[in-house]
Design an enzyme around this catalytic site. Structure first.
Site, PDB file in Angstrom:
ATOM      1  N   ASN A   9       9.679   3.268  -1.938  1.00  7.35           N
ATOM      2  CA  ASN A   9       9.034   2.190  -1.188  1.00  7.35           C
ATOM      3  C   ASN A   9       9.201   0.877  -1.961  1.00  7.35           C
ATOM      4  O   ASN A   9       8.542   0.671  -2.972  1.00  7.35           O
ATOM      5  CB  ASN A   9       7.540   2.533  -1.031  1.00  7.35           C
ATOM      6  N   LYS A  11       8.360  -2.010  -1.077  1.00  6.38           N
ATOM      7  CA  LYS A  11       7.294  -2.975  -0.763  1.00  6.38           C
ATOM      8  C   LYS A  11       7.923  -4.355  -0.455  1.00  6.38           C
ATOM      9  O   LYS A  11       9.015  -4.412   0.079  1.00  6.38           O
ATOM     10  CB  LYS A  11       6.276  -3.048  -1.902  1.00  6.38           C
ATOM     11  N   HIS A  98      -0.191   3.273   4.241  1.00  7.24           N
ATOM     12  CA  HIS A  98      -0.150   3.038   2.789  1.00  7.24           C
ATOM     13  C   HIS A  98      -1.468   2.365   2.376  1.00  7.24           C
ATOM     14  O   HIS A  98      -2.022   1.565   3.134  1.00  7.24           O
ATOM     15  CB  HIS A  98       1.052   2.152   2.441  1.00  7.24           C
ATOM     16  N   GLU A 100      -2.080  -0.050   0.594  1.00 11.04           N
ATOM     17  CA  GLU A 100      -2.056  -1.523   0.664  1.00 11.04           C
ATOM     18  C   GLU A 100      -2.255  -1.998   2.101  1.00 11.04           C
ATOM     19  O   GLU A 100      -2.852  -3.042   2.344  1.00 11.04           O
ATOM     20  CB  GLU A 100      -0.731  -2.045   0.070  1.00 11.04           C
ATOM     21  N   GLU A 170      -1.594   9.851  -2.217  1.00 11.91           N
ATOM     22  CA  GLU A 170      -1.457   8.777  -3.195  1.00 11.91           C
ATOM     23  C   GLU A 170      -2.840   8.314  -3.644  1.00 11.91           C
ATOM     24  O   GLU A 170      -3.461   7.472  -2.968  1.00 11.91           O
ATOM     25  CB  GLU A 170      -0.727   7.589  -2.567  1.00 11.91           C
ATOM     26  N   GLY A 176       0.686   1.838  -8.874  1.00 13.34           N
ATOM     27  CA  GLY A 176       1.054   0.609  -9.575  1.00 13.34           C
ATOM     28  C   GLY A 176       0.242   0.351 -10.826  1.00 13.34           C
ATOM     29  O   GLY A 176       0.290  -0.736 -11.388  1.00 13.34           O
ATOM     30  N   SER A 216       2.532   5.986  -9.621  1.00 16.56           N
ATOM     31  CA  SER A 216       3.107   5.835 -10.964  1.00 16.56           C
ATOM     32  C   SER A 216       4.004   6.994 -11.381  1.00 16.56           C
ATOM     33  O   SER A 216       3.991   7.421 -12.536  1.00 16.56           O
ATOM     34  CB  SER A 216       1.993   5.605 -11.999  1.00 16.56           C
TER      35      SER A 216
HETATM   36  C1  PEP Z   1       3.321   3.365  -3.793  1.00 12.97           C
HETATM   37  O1  PEP Z   1       3.115   2.176  -3.627  1.00 12.97           O
HETATM   38  O2  PEP Z   1       3.416   4.120  -2.819  1.00 12.97           O
HETATM   39  C2  PEP Z   1       3.434   3.852  -5.161  1.00 12.97           C
HETATM   40  C3  PEP Z   1       3.353   5.128  -5.376  1.00 12.97           C
HETATM   41  O3  PEP Z   1       3.610   2.897  -6.143  1.00 12.97           O
HETATM   42  P1  PEP Z   1       3.871   3.166  -7.705  1.00 12.97           P
HETATM   43  O4  PEP Z   1       4.908   4.244  -7.821  1.00 12.97           O
HETATM   44  O5  PEP Z   1       4.338   1.860  -8.246  1.00 12.97           O
HETATM   45  O6  PEP Z   1       2.566   3.602  -8.289  1.00 12.97           O
END
Ligand code: PEP
Length: 254
Positions: A9, A11, A98, A100, A170, A176, A216
């Site tokens: 992703n 973003k 997601h 966000e 998630e 992040g 992460s």
């Molecule tokens: C995400 O935004 O779906 C995500 C998992 O981000 P990150 O890997 O940066 O934690």
């Protein structure tokens, strides 16, 4: 039956030239170096979809996804993008819900139920995201919350429909932040989600659904997480912007 998937992703990152460079590097490295049959999904911003699709061409096991889509077929929704537009641009997958989108755009599980149903009707595969915030985990309420997210957004679907959904667990506190859920925490929640699906539908349905972990994931921790019996791959944010890191995560399945 469960597909192994590694989805990147991007973003709101990368100009078109940057995105094309990143995608080309990933495509070449996957072709040259990856030994496994995991599906790789590139999920750039909407505006780059057609450009990246033309790079993917007929490379097997690499697919295109979008980061969101609207729940209506078409019409006066300035700034929005429909499921059929995504399909016509080459997308096979779309992320829905997601954290966000939930946090900054107020998306609820009721809205996501509409979106999931709509994209399935348009032959796109939703990657439905769920996950708890830190305070919910600390209060010990994470299973309850994730169970509700999954039930509200997905449990009106028929058996045939839900089999075509990919779920991404998630934990918001791991996105992040550099803080990854431990492999045990990921396994525990994935097993819980699968059990909920088995209870509502059947064991066969639960066993057909890929559940990805996101938060992460990096080359250093991917293997331990992907080795868990109920983890079918990852949704990768930050590390998907570095071609080598992303492909090293895919190689964790080798
Ligand atoms: C995400 O935004 O779906 C995500 C998992 O981000 P990150 O890997 O940066 O934690």
């Amino acid at each position: 039956m469960r597909k192994k998937i590694v989805a990147g992703n991007w973003k709101m990152n990368c100009t078109l030239p940057e995105g094309k460079k990143l995608a080309s590097e990933v495509i070449h490295m996957v072709e040259d170096r990856v030994q496994n049959d995991a599906q790789v999904i590139l999920i750039p911003p909407f505006i780059h979809l057609t450009g990246i699709y033309s790079l993917i061409g007929s490379v097997s096991n690499i697919y295109l996804g979008a980061q969101n889509c609207h729940q209506e077929r078409e019409g006066a929704f300035t700034g929005e993008v429909s499921a059929s537009m995504l399909v016509s641009a080459g997308a096979s997958y779309v992320i829905l819900g997601h954290s966000e989108r939930r946090e900054y755009f107020g998306e609820t599980d009721e809205l996501l139920a509409e979106k999931v149903k709509f994209v399935l009707d348009n032959n796109l595969t939703p990657i439905f995201c769920c996950g708890e915030k830190l305070e919910t985990r600390e209060a010990g309420d994470h299973e309850n919350l994730v169970g509700q997210q999954v039930a509200t957004a997905l449990f009106e679907l028929s058996e045939d429909e839900i089999k075509n959904v990919v779920i991404a667990y998630e934990p918001v506190w791991a996105i992040g932040t550099g803080k990854t859920a431990s492999a045990e925490q990921a396994q525990e929640m994935h097993a819980f989600i699968r059990k909920q699906i088995a209870a509502k539908y059947s064991q066969e349905v639960a066993e057909s659904i890929s559940i990805l972990y996101g938060g992460s994931v990096k080359p250093e921790n991917a293997k331990e997480i992907f080795d868990q019996p109920d983890v079918d791959g990852g949704l990768i944010g930050g590390a998907s912007l570095k071609s080598k890191d992303f492909v090293d995560i895919v190689k964790a399945f080798d």
